[in-house]
Design a protein around this motif. Structure first.
Motif, PDB file in Angstrom:
ATOM      1  N   PHE A   3      -1.824   2.497  -0.987  1.00 44.18           N
ATOM      2  CA  PHE A   3      -0.703   1.672  -0.540  1.00 44.18           C
ATOM      3  C   PHE A   3      -0.943   0.225  -0.940  1.00 44.18           C
ATOM      4  N   PRO A   4       0.056  -0.437  -1.540  1.00 43.85           N
ATOM      5  CA  PRO A   4       1.466  -0.043  -1.656  1.00 43.85           C
ATOM      6  C   PRO A   4       1.765   0.925  -2.800  1.00 43.85           C
ATOM      7  N   VAL A   5       0.818   1.085  -3.720  1.00 42.45           N
ATOM      8  CA  VAL A   5       1.005   2.007  -4.842  1.00 42.45           C
ATOM      9  C   VAL A   5      -0.189   2.945  -4.886  1.00 42.45           C
ATOM     10  N   ASP A   6       0.084   4.232  -5.058  1.00 42.21           N
ATOM     11  CA  ASP A   6      -0.991   5.215  -5.145  1.00 42.21           C
ATOM     12  C   ASP A   6      -1.699   5.064  -6.487  1.00 42.21           C
ATOM     13  N   VAL A  13      -5.365 -12.587  13.042  1.00 46.90           N
ATOM     14  CA  VAL A  13      -5.373 -12.293  11.608  1.00 46.90           C
ATOM     15  C   VAL A  13      -5.382 -13.627  10.874  1.00 46.90           C
ATOM     16  N   THR A  14      -6.315 -13.796   9.968  1.00 50.38           N
ATOM     17  CA  THR A  14      -6.424 -15.066   9.260  1.00 50.38           C
ATOM     18  C   THR A  14      -5.206 -15.283   8.359  1.00 50.38           C
ATOM     19  N   PRO A  15      -4.833 -16.542   8.099  1.00 51.74           N
ATOM     20  CA  PRO A  15      -3.679 -16.814   7.222  1.00 51.74           C
ATOM     21  C   PRO A  15      -3.812 -16.162   5.853  1.00 51.74           C
ATOM     22  N   THR A  16      -5.033 -16.133   5.322  1.00 57.99           N
ATOM     23  CA  THR A  16      -5.237 -15.532   3.999  1.00 57.99           C
ATOM     24  C   THR A  16      -4.924 -14.044   4.017  1.00 57.99           C
ATOM     25  N   VAL A  17      -5.417 -13.352   5.036  1.00 60.93           N
ATOM     26  CA  VAL A  17      -5.168 -11.912   5.144  1.00 60.93           C
ATOM     27  C   VAL A  17      -3.689 -11.646   5.401  1.00 60.93           C
ATOM     28  N   LYS A  18      -3.075 -12.467   6.246  1.00 61.32           N
ATOM     29  CA  LYS A  18      -1.648 -12.285   6.535  1.00 61.32           C
ATOM     30  C   LYS A  18      -0.809 -12.504   5.280  1.00 61.32           C
ATOM     31  N   GLU A  19      -1.184 -13.493   4.493  1.00 61.09           N
ATOM     32  CA  GLU A  19      -0.471 -13.742   3.238  1.00 61.09           C
ATOM     33  C   GLU A  19      -0.635 -12.565   2.280  1.00 61.09           C
ATOM     34  N   HIS A  20      -1.844 -12.015   2.240  1.00 58.57           N
ATOM     35  CA  HIS A  20      -2.090 -10.846   1.389  1.00 58.57           C
ATOM     36  C   HIS A  20      -1.266  -9.650   1.863  1.00 58.57           C
ATOM     37  N   ALA A  21      -1.192  -9.466   3.180  1.00 63.12           N
ATOM     38  CA  ALA A  21      -0.386  -8.368   3.735  1.00 63.12           C
ATOM     39  C   ALA A  21       1.088  -8.543   3.381  1.00 63.12           C
ATOM     40  N   THR A  22       1.558  -9.786   3.398  1.00 55.88           N
ATOM     41  CA  THR A  22       2.950 -10.066   3.032  1.00 55.88           C
ATOM     42  C   THR A  22       3.193  -9.740   1.564  1.00 55.88           C
ATOM     43  N   GLU A  23       2.249 -10.094   0.707  1.00 51.40           N
ATOM     44  CA  GLU A  23       2.372  -9.787  -0.721  1.00 51.40           C
ATOM     45  C   GLU A  23       2.419  -8.280  -0.953  1.00 51.40           C
ATOM     46  N   LYS A  76       8.362  -3.252  -1.541  1.00 44.00           N
ATOM     47  CA  LYS A  76       9.827  -3.362  -1.573  1.00 44.00           C
ATOM     48  C   LYS A  76      10.347  -3.469  -3.007  1.00 44.00           C
ATOM     49  N   SER A  77       9.619  -4.193  -3.845  1.00 42.10           N
ATOM     50  CA  SER A  77      10.072  -4.371  -5.229  1.00 42.10           C
ATOM     51  C   SER A  77      10.010  -3.082  -6.034  1.00 42.10           C
ATOM     52  N   SER A  78       9.248  -2.104  -5.541  1.00 41.69           N
ATOM     53  CA  SER A  78       9.120  -0.834  -6.266  1.00 41.69           C
ATOM     54  C   SER A  78      10.154   0.204  -5.829  1.00 41.69           C
ATOM     55  N   LEU A  79      11.034  -0.163  -4.901  1.00 41.31           N
ATOM     56  CA  LEU A  79      12.002   0.806  -4.379  1.00 41.31           C
ATOM     57  C   LEU A  79      12.927   1.339  -5.468  1.00 41.31           C
ATOM     58  N   GLU A  80      13.440   0.447  -6.296  1.00 42.92           N
ATOM     59  CA  GLU A  80      14.377   0.867  -7.338  1.00 42.92           C
ATOM     60  C   GLU A  80      13.719   1.828  -8.322  1.00 42.92           C
ATOM     61  N   ASP A  81      12.464   1.560  -8.656  1.00 47.92           N
ATOM     62  CA  ASP A  81      11.755   2.425  -9.603  1.00 47.92           C
ATOM     63  C   ASP A  81      11.554   3.828  -9.044  1.00 47.92           C
TER      64      ASP A  81
END
Length: 376
Positions: A178-181, A218-228, A234-239
């Motif tokens: 996750f997010p991609v196998d 949760v540290t800001p860095t980890v939270k930012e990574h989780a958001t990414e 989400k960007s892979s939904l169309e594919d």
């Protein structure tokens, strides 16, 4: 000398006419009506102003209370930072010491192949991975223990608490699928269940020990990574053919990921709703929907489930979100059984279905136990 006028003649000259009297009367009546109309108008204006004034006072009072509550909450959060920081530092020091100890005694591991015989062994093995921050080994071990799901669910939060950085550890652990196998051709069984389990187990570990779920450690860095990671998914939904073609474990992992790391976005509420509806049969979905901020949309979502013939899912949602009075379960279950009979009849009418008796038996067993589940 001038002549003196006749008194009768004088009275005739000074006496007002009847028409003049009527005109004066009409004028007085008009003035009276106009005065009453103006008086009523100003009375109405006064009442409206009083009502608006009272409403404004109530709003100001509510705003004052809300402001006071917000200030108290902010003050509490600010004053709790020191206590939370001290707890976090002590915990970090303990975890670091335990991790170093685990590394020094790694050679004494009596189960190098990862096999464990009991719950105690399971906990020790999980803690061993967490202490060494071996995220990939941890996830591989968990993925191979699906038969021990109850034990994993009970003990995993305890094990994750041993990590130096539990949130970062979990992101690394599930990153292979996750997010991609990334397993490619080696991909075997779907491991969405393992991702969801790990993400669920992280929540009690990162909750602030002082003020609770309103603040996650949760540290800001980890939270930012989780958001990414969420944005990548989400960007892979169309594919992958859109929401309709997604696998339920993948959907569940994404929604749990968003909730676990506290990165729910109001702008994505429509997407969350579609995903929840598409996987509504999963028992965790109603609670996830509430955590995703969909409480106000619940009645419409239940209506949508009913319109799609998913009455059992609708009943589940009504109980979880407290809308039983608005959506009585008995009519929904009767409608469900009626649809089941139609499906059974269509199977019986198919002469090419050699196994229709077995299918019917299984079908009605499913319906019966679902109905029994509701009664219990």
């Amino acid at each position: 000398m001038g002549s003196i006028p006749d008194p009768g003649e004088l009275s005739e000259l000074t006496q007002p006419s009847f028409d003049e009297f009527q005109r004066q009367t009409s004028l007085m009546t008009s003035c009276t009506l106009l005065w009453k109309e103006l008086s009523d108008h100003f009375s109405s204006l006064e009442q409206d102003l009083n009502h608006k004034s009272e409403a404004l006072k109530r709003k100001i009072h509510t705003l004052d209370n809300s402001t006071s509550d917000s200030l108290r909450l902010l003050d509490h959060r600010e004053t709790s930072l020191d206590a939370t920081l001290q707890i976090a530092l002590r915990t970090l020091d303990t975890r670091r010491t335990a991790a170093l100890s685990a590394l020094l005694h790694d050679a004494d591991d009596t189960s190098p192949d990862g096999e464990v015989d009991d719950t105690a062994g399971l906990v020790l093995k999980l803690k061993s991975f967490c202490l060494r921050m071996d995220a990939f080994g941890f996830f591989a071990f968990v993925s191979a223990k699906k038969k021990e799901l109850d034990g994993l669910r009970a003990e995993m939060p305890v094990a994750l608490a041993e990590c130096v950085d539990p949130a970062k550890f979990v992101l690394e652990a599930i990153s292979e699928v996750f997010p991609v196998d990334k397993r490619g051709e080696k991909a075997g069984h779907d491991l969405g269940w393992a991702c969801v389990l790990v993400l669920e187990s992280l929540i009690p570990v990162v909750v602030d020990p002082v003020i609770g779920k309103s603040r996650l450690l949760v540290t800001p860095t980890v939270k930012e990574h989780a958001t990414e990671i969420a944005e990548t998914w989400k960007s892979s939904l169309e594919d992958r053919g859109g929401v309709e073609n997604l696998k339920t474990p993948d959907v569940h992992t994404f929604l749990q990921h968003v909730v676990t790391f506290g990165i729910v976005k109001n702008d994505d509420s429509d997407l969350y709703r579609k995903l929840v509806i598409a996987s509504a049969w999963r028992k965790q979905m109603p609670k996830l929907a509430l955590s995703l901020g969909l409480a106000q949309q619940m009645p419409d979502m239940i209506e949508e489930l009913i319109s799609k013939g998913q009455q059992l899912d609708a009943v589940h949602f009504t109980y979880e979100v407290g809308l039983v009075e608005k959506f009585p379960p008995v009519p929904l279950l009767k409608s469900f059984l009626k649809d089941a009979k139609k499906v059974a009849a269509s199977i019986l009418e198919d002469p090419n279905n050699a196994g229709r008796a077995a299918v019917l038996f299984s079908l009605f067993n499913i319906y019966f136990y679902d109905f029994l589940w509701f009664l219990v």
